[in-house]
Design a protein around this motif. Structure first.
Motif, PDB file in Angstrom:
ATOM      1  N   LEU A   1      74.842 -18.155  10.151  1.00  0.00           N
ATOM      2  CA  LEU A   1      73.696 -18.003   9.243  1.00  0.00           C
ATOM      3  C   LEU A   1      72.564 -17.236   9.910  1.00  0.00           C
ATOM      4  O   LEU A   1      71.858 -16.461   9.257  1.00  0.00           O
ATOM      5  N   ARG A   2      72.402 -17.444  11.191  1.00  0.00           N
ATOM      6  CA  ARG A   2      71.354 -16.713  11.914  1.00  0.00           C
ATOM      7  C   ARG A   2      71.702 -15.226  11.998  1.00  0.00           C
ATOM      8  O   ARG A   2      70.839 -14.365  11.814  1.00  0.00           O
ATOM      9  N   ARG A   3      72.959 -14.926  12.255  1.00  0.00           N
ATOM     10  CA  ARG A   3      73.369 -13.526  12.368  1.00  0.00           C
ATOM     11  C   ARG A   3      73.330 -12.821  11.013  1.00  0.00           C
ATOM     12  O   ARG A   3      73.064 -11.614  10.942  1.00  0.00           O
ATOM     13  N   ASP A   4      73.608 -13.549   9.935  1.00  0.00           N
ATOM     14  CA  ASP A   4      73.644 -12.959   8.595  1.00  0.00           C
ATOM     15  C   ASP A   4      72.417 -13.317   7.763  1.00  0.00           C
ATOM     16  O   ASP A   4      72.466 -13.289   6.532  1.00  0.00           O
ATOM     17  N   ARG A   5      71.319 -13.643   8.436  1.00  0.00           N
ATOM     18  CA  ARG A   5      70.136 -14.145   7.723  1.00  0.00           C
ATOM     19  C   ARG A   5      69.518 -13.111   6.792  1.00  0.00           C
ATOM     20  O   ARG A   5      68.759 -13.482   5.880  1.00  0.00           O
ATOM     21  N   ILE A   6      69.819 -11.843   6.991  1.00  0.00           N
ATOM     22  CA  ILE A   6      69.279 -10.805   6.110  1.00  0.00           C
ATOM     23  C   ILE A   6      70.310 -10.396   5.069  1.00  0.00           C
ATOM     24  O   ILE A   6      70.042 -10.376   3.862  1.00  0.00           O
ATOM     25  N   VAL A   7      71.525 -10.092   5.518  1.00  0.00           N
ATOM     26  CA  VAL A   7      72.555  -9.576   4.613  1.00  0.00           C
ATOM     27  C   VAL A   7      72.975 -10.620   3.594  1.00  0.00           C
ATOM     28  O   VAL A   7      73.115 -10.330   2.395  1.00  0.00           O
ATOM     29  N   LEU A   8      73.168 -11.857   4.038  1.00  0.00           N
ATOM     30  CA  LEU A   8      73.681 -12.908   3.151  1.00  0.00           C
ATOM     31  C   LEU A   8      72.749 -13.167   1.962  1.00  0.00           C
ATOM     32  O   LEU A   8      73.196 -13.142   0.802  1.00  0.00           O
ATOM     33  N   PRO A   9      71.460 -13.415   2.177  1.00  0.00           N
ATOM     34  CA  PRO A   9      70.578 -13.626   1.011  1.00  0.00           C
ATOM     35  C   PRO A   9      70.483 -12.408   0.106  1.00  0.00           C
ATOM     36  O   PRO A   9      70.370 -12.556  -1.120  1.00  0.00           O
ATOM     37  N   LEU A  10      70.546 -11.205   0.699  1.00  0.00           N
ATOM     38  CA  LEU A  10      70.414 -10.000  -0.118  1.00  0.00           C
ATOM     39  C   LEU A  10      71.545  -9.878  -1.133  1.00  0.00           C
ATOM     40  O   LEU A  10      71.306  -9.646  -2.323  1.00  0.00           O
ATOM     41  N   TRP A  11      72.798 -10.030  -0.664  1.00  0.00           N
ATOM     42  CA  TRP A  11      73.886  -9.834  -1.619  1.00  0.00           C
ATOM     43  C   TRP A  11      73.951 -10.964  -2.631  1.00  0.00           C
ATOM     44  O   TRP A  11      74.331 -10.742  -3.788  1.00  0.00           O
ATOM     45  N   ILE A  12      73.536 -12.172  -2.235  1.00  0.00           N
ATOM     46  CA  ILE A  12      73.510 -13.273  -3.205  1.00  0.00           C
ATOM     47  C   ILE A  12      72.497 -12.988  -4.308  1.00  0.00           C
ATOM     48  O   ILE A  12      72.792 -13.128  -5.504  1.00  0.00           O
ATOM     49  N   VAL A  13      71.307 -12.575  -3.926  1.00  0.00           N
ATOM     50  CA  VAL A  13      70.253 -12.315  -4.917  1.00  0.00           C
ATOM     51  C   VAL A  13      70.632 -11.137  -5.817  1.00  0.00           C
ATOM     52  O   VAL A  13      70.496 -11.202  -7.051  1.00  0.00           O
ATOM     53  N   PHE A  14      71.140 -10.055  -5.221  1.00  0.00           N
ATOM     54  CA  PHE A  14      71.501  -8.877  -6.017  1.00  0.00           C
ATOM     55  C   PHE A  14      72.565  -9.225  -7.047  1.00  0.00           C
ATOM     56  O   PHE A  14      72.456  -8.870  -8.229  1.00  0.00           O
ATOM     57  N   LEU A  15      73.610  -9.912  -6.616  1.00  0.00           N
ATOM     58  CA  LEU A  15      74.704 -10.232  -7.534  1.00  0.00           C
ATOM     59  C   LEU A  15      74.284 -11.262  -8.583  1.00  0.00           C
ATOM     60  O   LEU A  15      74.822 -11.273  -9.687  1.00  0.00           O
ATOM     61  N   ALA A  16      73.334 -12.128  -8.235  1.00  0.00           N
ATOM     62  CA  ALA A  16      72.859 -13.109  -9.214  1.00  0.00           C
ATOM     63  C   ALA A  16      71.974 -12.465 -10.275  1.00  0.00           C
ATOM     64  O   ALA A  16      71.921 -12.939 -11.420  1.00  0.00           O
ATOM     65  N   VAL A  17      71.303 -11.373  -9.925  1.00  0.00           N
ATOM     66  CA  VAL A  17      70.395 -10.710 -10.870  1.00  0.00           C
ATOM     67  C   VAL A  17      71.167  -9.889 -11.901  1.00  0.00           C
ATOM     68  O   VAL A  17      70.730  -9.748 -13.050  1.00  0.00           O
ATOM     69  N   ILE A  18      72.322  -9.349 -11.511  1.00  0.00           N
ATOM     70  CA  ILE A  18      73.051  -8.442 -12.399  1.00  0.00           C
ATOM     71  C   ILE A  18      73.376  -9.088 -13.747  1.00  0.00           C
ATOM     72  O   ILE A  18      73.094  -8.499 -14.808  1.00  0.00           O
ATOM     73  N   PRO A  19      73.981 -10.299 -13.807  1.00  0.00           N
ATOM     74  CA  PRO A  19      74.281 -10.877 -15.128  1.00  0.00           C
ATOM     75  C   PRO A  19      73.040 -11.103 -15.980  1.00  0.00           C
ATOM     76  O   PRO A  19      73.066 -10.875 -17.203  1.00  0.00           O
ATOM     77  N   ILE A  20      71.955 -11.539 -15.339  1.00  0.00           N
ATOM     78  CA  ILE A  20      70.721 -11.791 -16.089  1.00  0.00           C
ATOM     79  C   ILE A  20      70.202 -10.504 -16.711  1.00  0.00           C
ATOM     80  O   ILE A  20      69.783 -10.474 -17.880  1.00  0.00           O
ATOM     81  N   SER A  21      70.239  -9.427 -15.935  1.00  0.00           N
ATOM     82  CA  SER A  21      69.727  -8.145 -16.435  1.00  0.00           C
ATOM     83  C   SER A  21      70.587  -7.615 -17.583  1.00  0.00           C
ATOM     84  O   SER A  21      70.087  -6.924 -18.475  1.00  0.00           O
ATOM     85  N   PHE A  22      71.886  -7.928 -17.563  1.00  0.00           N
ATOM     86  CA  PHE A  22      72.772  -7.419 -18.609  1.00  0.00           C
ATOM     87  C   PHE A  22      72.531  -8.104 -19.957  1.00  0.00           C
ATOM     88  O   PHE A  22      72.804  -7.517 -21.002  1.00  0.00           O
ATOM     89  N   VAL A  23      72.037  -9.337 -19.946  1.00  0.00           N
ATOM     90  CA  VAL A  23      71.865 -10.076 -21.200  1.00  0.00           C
ATOM     91  C   VAL A  23      70.885  -9.357 -22.122  1.00  0.00           C
ATOM     92  O   VAL A  23      71.187  -9.078 -23.297  1.00  0.00           O
ATOM     93  N   SER A  24      69.701  -9.041 -21.595  1.00  0.00           N
ATOM     94  CA  SER A  24      68.696  -8.400 -22.443  1.00  0.00           C
ATOM     95  C   SER A  24      69.074  -6.977 -22.809  1.00  0.00           C
ATOM     96  O   SER A  24      68.906  -6.550 -23.960  1.00  0.00           O
ATOM     97  N   SER A  25      69.611  -6.223 -21.836  1.00  0.00           N
ATOM     98  CA  SER A  25      69.908  -4.816 -22.103  1.00  0.00           C
ATOM     99  C   SER A  25      71.046  -4.656 -23.103  1.00  0.00           C
ATOM    100  O   SER A  25      70.952  -3.882 -24.062  1.00  0.00           O
TER     101      SER A  25
END
Length: 526
Positions: free
Chosen positions: A12-36
Motif C-alpha cells: 500500500l505504501r508503494r502503490d499509495r498514488i497509483v492505487l487510489p487513482l485508478w480506483i477513483v477514475f474507474l468509479a467515476v466512469i459509470p456515474i458520468s455515463f448515467v447523465s450523459s
C-alpha cells in the motif's frame, strides 16, 4: 502466513498514488455515463436501436434490457477488462517481479511465511477491487438507480478484478520471467474477451457458436445483467473460480523454488553465436513480437468482420440516424466505428511499446546488462538495440491488424482493393501516439529507473480519457493530455501534418532526455 499484514502495508505504501487513482477514475466512469447517456438516449427504443448491431455487440456484449441502468452497464462492457488487467498486473508486480529482482528473497530471510508475499499481493488486489465495487454501487445509487442493480454492477466489476488477479497469481508461478508471466495472464484475458465477443456475435446472428460466451469469465460477469435479471449466482461462480485459482496458485508455489518457475527455461545453444547487442535483443524480443503480431491480426480480423453490421441500424431506423447526427457521424457511421476500434488497437499497441521499452529496466535490474556493457558496447548502442523493437514492433503489429481488418471488411463489402489501404492507413496513423508513450517510458527509465513501472500510467490515462470522452463532455485541456486526441480520424477524416509533427517532436525530445540522463547516471544492479 507470518508477516502478511506487514507486506500488505508495504504494498500500500508503494502503490499509495497509483492505487487510489485508478480506483477513483474507474468509479467515476459509470456515474458520468448515467447523465450523459440518459440525455442522449432518452427512450428504450433509442437505446435498443443503438445497441442492436453486431459491431457494438462485439465490443460491449449483448444488451440485457432497455432501462437506463442496463444500457449504461452495457456501454461499460469494455471497462471490466481494464479492471481485470489492473488486477493481474498488480499481483504479478508484487510477486514475480519481487522474486526476479531478489527483493522477495531478502524479505524471506526475515520472519516472513513462505506464502506471505503471494497472500499480501492477492489481499491488496482483492481489497482494492472491493473498494471499487462499493464506490460504483454507491455512485450509481446516488444517480437514482435501483440499489440491487447498483450492487450487482459493483459485483460485476469487483469479481472480474478478483478473478484475473488470481489468474495473475497462477501465471506468476509458471515462469521465472515477469514479462512472460504478464504475457500469459494478458493472453488469458484477451482469450476471454475473444470468446465472449465471438459467442455474443454468433448469438446475435443466430449462429452456432453462442455457447462460446459461457467459456469466458468476462461473459459470466456481463451476464450478471445488473438492473435487470441480477443473476447473483454468476457472481458466486466468479468467486468460486477465483478461489479455485488461488488454491492452484498456492499449490504451484509449493512445487517450485524461489526465483524459478514451473515451466522449464529453454536452454540456449552450447556455443554462443550472438555477435552484437541487436542479436541479443532479437533473441529477447522475438517471442513477444510474434505473440503481439498474431494477437493484433486476430483483433483486426474480428473488428473488420463485424464493421459492416454497424451501418445496418442507420438504414433501418430514422430515429437512430438523428442520434448519430447529434454525434456528428451520420454521414459515415461505419468509418466512425472503424476510427473507434483502430484507436482502441492503437492504445493496446502502446502497451506493447511500454512493455518492450521496460525490457531495458528488466535487463538492468537483473544484472544482465552489466556483462553486455562490460564489452565494447556503449550504453547508447545497448539502448538502441532494444528501442528498435519499441519503434518497429508496434508498427509491425498495427500493420498486421490493418491488413487483417482491411481484408475482412473489404471482403464483406466486395471492395478489398479500396478498403485495404484505408484501414492500413488508419492502423499506422496510431504510431506517433504509440511512439510518444514509448519515449515517455524511456525518459522515466533514464531519469528515475526505480519509477519505470509508472510508465504504465500513460496507456491507462489515455484509455480512461477515451472512455470518459465517449460519454461526457470533458474539458478540452483534459482531452489534450492524450496524444490519441490529436491524431487524424482515419478512415474518413482529413490528415494534417501539424499534429503529427508535434507528436514526433515531443517523442524525439523525450527520447533525447532518456538517452542523455541514462548516459550520466549510475547503473544500479537492483
Amino acid at each position: 502466513m507470518t508477516g502478511v499484514l506487514g507486506l500488505v502495508r508495504l504494498i500500500l505504501r508503494r502503490d499509495r498514488i497509483v492505487l487510489p487513482l485508478w480506483i477513483v477514475f474507474l468509479a467515476v466512469i459509470p456515474i458520468s455515463f448515467v447523465s450523459s447517456y440518459g440525455d442522449l438516449f432518452p427512450t428504450p427504443e433509442s437505446r435498443l436501436s443503438y445497441a442492436n448491431n453486431a459491431g457494438f455487440i462485439t465490443l460491449y456484449g449483448e444488451l440485457g434490457g432497455t432501462s437506463l441502468g442496463e444500457f449504461v452497464t452495457w456501454r461499460l462492457g469494455f471497462v471490466p477488462l481494464i479492471v481485470g488487467l489492473i488486477g493481474l498486473l498488480t499481483v504479478i508486480r508484487h510477486t514475480r517481479v519481487e522474486e526476479e529482482t531478489g527483493r522477495s528473497e531478502l524479505l524471506g530471510s526475515s520472519v516472513v511465511g513462505r506464502h506471505a508475499g503471494l497472500a499480501a499481493a492477492l489481499l491488496t488486489s482483492f481489497g482494492a477491487n472491493l473498494v471499487l465495487g462499493v464506490l460504483i454501487a454507491l455512485g450509481m445509487q446516488s444517480q437514482d438507480q435501483p440499489l440491487a442493480g447498483s450492487v450487482a454492477l459493483g459485483l460485476e466489476f469487483a469479481s472480474t478484478g478478483w478473478l484475473f488477479a488470481a489468474v495473475g497469481a497462477v501465471a506468476a508461478q509458471l515462469t521465472a520471467n515477469s514479462g512472460t508471466a504478464r504475457g500469459i495472464a494478458i493472453g488469458v484475458l484477451g482469450a476471454s474477451f475473444v470468446l465472449r465477443a465471438a459467442g455474443d456475435t454468433s448469438a446475435h446472428t443466430d449462429g452456432p457458436l453462442a455457447w462460446l460466451s459461457w467459456l469466458s469469465p468476462v461473459g459470466w460477469a456481463q451476464r450478471i445483467h445488473p438492473y435487470g435479471a441480477n443473476r447473483w449466482w454468476l457472481g458466486g461462480l466468479m468467486l468460486a473460480a477465483t478461489v479455485v485459482l488461488v488454491v492452484v496458485a498456492v499449490q504451484l508455489a509449493v512445487r517450485r523454488d524461489v526465483g524459478s518457475g514451473l515451466l522449464p527455461a529453454r536452454l540456449g545453444p552450447a556455443e554462443g553465436r550472438l555477435g552484437s547487442p541487436f542479436g541479443l535483443a532479437w533473441r529477447l524480443h522475438r517471442g513477444l513480437l510474434a505473440a503481439w503480431t498474431v494477437a493484433f491480426a486476430l483483433l483486426g480480423l474480428l473488428f473488420g468482420s463485424v464493421a459492416e453490421g454497424v451501418g445496418d441500424m442507420m438504414r433501418d431506423d430514422p430515429q437512430i440516424q438523428k442520434i448519430f447526427e447529434r454525434l456528428g457521424g451520420a454521414g459515415a457511421l461505419i468509418d466512425s466505428f472503424l476510427v473507434g476500434v483502430m484507436t482502441i488497437t492503437g492504445l493496446i499497441a502502446s502497451a506493447y511499446a511500454v512493455q518492450a521499452t521496460l525490457r531495458l529496466r528488466a535487463e538492468e535490474s537483473s544484472g544482465r546488462a552489466e556483462p553486455v556493457l562490460a564489452t565494447a558496447t556503449s550504453r547508447l548502442h545497448w539502448v538502441a538495440s532494444h528501442l528498435v523493437f519499441t519503434l518497429l514492433g508496434p508498427a509491425i503489429a498495427l500493420l498486421a491488424s490493418g491488413i487483417a481488418a482491411g481484408l475482412a471488411y473489404g471482403s464483406a463489402v466486395g471492395d478489398v482493393g479500396g478498403q485495404l489501404p484505408r484501414l492500413i492507413g488508419s492502423a499506422l496513423i496510431q504510431l506517433p501516439a504509440v511512439w510518444l508513450l514509448g519515449a515517455l517510458t524511456l525518459a522515466l527509465f533514464g531519469l528515475i529507473p526505480r519509477a519505470s513501472q509508472a510508465a504504465w500510467a500513460g496507456p491507462s490515462v489515455c484509455l480512461l480519457i477515451g472512455l470518459l470522452g465517449a460519454g461526457v463532455q470533458l474539458a478540452p485541456w483534459i482531452k489534450d493530455i492524450s496524444p490519441y486526441t490529436h491524431l487524424p480520424q482515419l478512415p474518413g477524416g482529413s490528415v494534417s501534418a501539424v499534429p503529427l509533427v508535434v507528436l514526433l517532436a515531443i517523442t524525439a525530445a523525450l527520447t533525447a532526455l532518456g538517452l542523455t540522463t541514462l548516459r550520466h547516471r549510475d547503473l544500479p544492479t537492483s
